[in-house]
Design a protein around this motif. Structure first.
Motif, PDB file in Angstrom:
ATOM      1  N   ARG A 274      41.487  42.399  32.200  1.00 19.39           N
ATOM      2  CA  ARG A 274      40.903  41.649  33.311  1.00 19.39           C
ATOM      3  C   ARG A 274      41.792  41.691  34.544  1.00 19.39           C
ATOM      4  N   TRP A 275      43.038  41.268  34.411  1.00 22.02           N
ATOM      5  CA  TRP A 275      43.917  41.102  35.562  1.00 22.02           C
ATOM      6  C   TRP A 275      44.533  42.417  36.022  1.00 22.02           C
ATOM      7  N   GLY A 276      44.423  43.454  35.239  1.00 22.90           N
ATOM      8  CA  GLY A 276      44.994  44.736  35.619  1.00 22.90           C
ATOM      9  C   GLY A 276      43.997  45.704  36.219  1.00 22.90           C
ATOM     10  N   SER A 277      42.755  45.276  36.361  1.00 21.72           N
ATOM     11  CA  SER A 277      41.739  46.183  36.892  1.00 21.72           C
ATOM     12  C   SER A 277      41.883  46.348  38.402  1.00 21.72           C
ATOM     13  N   ALA A 278      41.431  47.477  38.907  1.00 18.87           N
ATOM     14  CA  ALA A 278      41.494  47.756  40.344  1.00 18.87           C
ATOM     15  C   ALA A 278      40.636  46.767  41.124  1.00 18.87           C
ATOM     16  N   GLN A 279      39.487  46.396  40.575  1.00 21.77           N
ATOM     17  CA  GLN A 279      38.604  45.453  41.271  1.00 21.77           C
ATOM     18  C   GLN A 279      39.273  44.083  41.403  1.00 21.77           C
ATOM     19  N   GLU A 280      39.923  43.629  40.337  1.00 20.65           N
ATOM     20  CA  GLU A 280      40.581  42.319  40.387  1.00 20.65           C
ATOM     21  C   GLU A 280      41.769  42.350  41.341  1.00 20.65           C
ATOM     22  N   ARG A 281      42.492  43.443  41.356  1.00 18.56           N
ATOM     23  CA  ARG A 281      43.618  43.592  42.284  1.00 18.56           C
ATOM     24  C   ARG A 281      43.126  43.499  43.726  1.00 18.56           C
ATOM     25  N   THR A 282      42.062  44.225  44.026  1.00 23.47           N
ATOM     26  CA  THR A 282      41.491  44.204  45.371  1.00 23.47           C
ATOM     27  C   THR A 282      41.029  42.801  45.741  1.00 23.47           C
ATOM     28  N   ARG A 283      40.357  42.139  44.821  1.00 19.58           N
ATOM     29  CA  ARG A 283      39.867  40.779  45.077  1.00 19.58           C
ATOM     30  C   ARG A 283      41.024  39.832  45.377  1.00 19.58           C
ATOM     31  N   LEU A 284      42.086  39.905  44.585  1.00 22.11           N
ATOM     32  CA  LEU A 284      43.222  39.009  44.782  1.00 22.11           C
ATOM     33  C   LEU A 284      43.962  39.301  46.083  1.00 22.11           C
ATOM     34  N   ILE A 285      44.114  40.561  46.414  1.00 19.46           N
ATOM     35  CA  ILE A 285      44.791  40.905  47.674  1.00 19.46           C
ATOM     36  C   ILE A 285      43.964  40.428  48.863  1.00 19.46           C
ATOM     37  N   GLU A 286      42.664  40.624  48.811  1.00 18.67           N
ATOM     38  CA  GLU A 286      41.805  40.163  49.905  1.00 18.67           C
ATOM     39  C   GLU A 286      41.861  38.648  50.038  1.00 18.67           C
ATOM     40  N   ARG A 287      41.865  37.944  48.906  1.00 18.69           N
ATOM     41  CA  ARG A 287      41.966  36.479  48.936  1.00 18.69           C
ATOM     42  C   ARG A 287      43.309  36.061  49.523  1.00 18.69           C
ATOM     43  N   TRP A 288      44.399  36.704  49.122  1.00 20.64           N
ATOM     44  CA  TRP A 288      45.723  36.376  49.642  1.00 20.64           C
ATOM     45  C   TRP A 288      45.761  36.579  51.152  1.00 20.64           C
ATOM     46  N   GLN A 289      45.178  37.690  51.608  1.00 23.61           N
ATOM     47  CA  GLN A 289      45.177  37.967  53.050  1.00 23.61           C
ATOM     48  C   GLN A 289      44.385  36.908  53.819  1.00 23.61           C
ATOM     49  N   ARG A 290      43.268  36.474  53.239  1.00 21.67           N
ATOM     50  CA  ARG A 290      42.440  35.448  53.878  1.00 21.67           C
ATOM     51  C   ARG A 290      43.130  34.084  53.899  1.00 21.67           C
ATOM     52  N   GLU A 291      43.685  33.686  52.774  1.00 16.80           N
ATOM     53  CA  GLU A 291      44.161  32.316  52.636  1.00 16.80           C
ATOM     54  C   GLU A 291      45.640  32.121  52.959  1.00 16.80           C
ATOM     55  N   VAL A 292      46.458  33.120  52.708  1.00 15.06           N
ATOM     56  CA  VAL A 292      47.893  32.949  52.889  1.00 15.06           C
ATOM     57  C   VAL A 292      48.378  33.651  54.142  1.00 15.06           C
ATOM     58  N   ARG A 293      48.111  34.910  54.211  1.00 17.97           N
ATOM     59  CA  ARG A 293      48.625  35.704  55.352  1.00 17.97           C
ATOM     60  C   ARG A 293      48.045  35.200  56.667  1.00 17.97           C
ATOM     61  N   ALA A 294      46.770  34.884  56.675  1.00 10.73           N
ATOM     62  CA  ALA A 294      46.129  34.438  57.905  1.00 10.73           C
ATOM     63  C   ALA A 294      46.747  33.129  58.404  1.00 10.73           C
ATOM     64  N   GLY A 295      47.163  32.259  57.512  1.00 15.16           N
ATOM     65  CA  GLY A 295      47.757  30.984  57.894  1.00 15.16           C
ATOM     66  C   GLY A 295      49.159  31.104  58.426  1.00 15.16           C
ATOM     67  N   ALA A 296      49.815  32.213  58.172  1.00 15.91           N
ATOM     68  CA  ALA A 296      51.203  32.401  58.604  1.00 15.91           C
ATOM     69  C   ALA A 296      51.301  32.835  60.065  1.00 15.91           C
TER      70      ALA A 296
END
Length: 67
Positions: free
Chosen positions: A44-66
């Motif tokens: 589950r957590w090692g799939s390319a789709q999950e990696r992409t989803r998590l990176i996009e979420r991080w960029q939206r929620e964490v990186r954007a706030g910085a």
């Protein structure tokens, strides 16, 4: 590292498990059988789709706030 080099770690009170199988294991080193491990779902957590989803979420929620 050589077994001899890794044996020096115990002299420095660094009691990790050596990566060289010929190096002595200090009695103070942790035992693998006593180390709790995480039951990680690589499928589950090692799939390319999950990696992409998590990176996009991080960029939206964490990186954007910085900014």
């Amino acid at each position: 590292m050589t077994a001899e080099a890794q044996a020096l770690a115990a002299d420095a009170k660094a009691y990790q498990l050596p990566s060289n199988r010929n190096a002595p294991i200090p009695p103070q080193a942790p035992r693998f059988e006593n180390v709790p491990l995480i039951d990680y779902d690589f499928a589950r957590w090692g799939s390319a789709q999950e990696r992409t989803r998590l990176i996009e979420r991080w960029q939206r929620e964490v990186r954007a706030g910085a900014r």
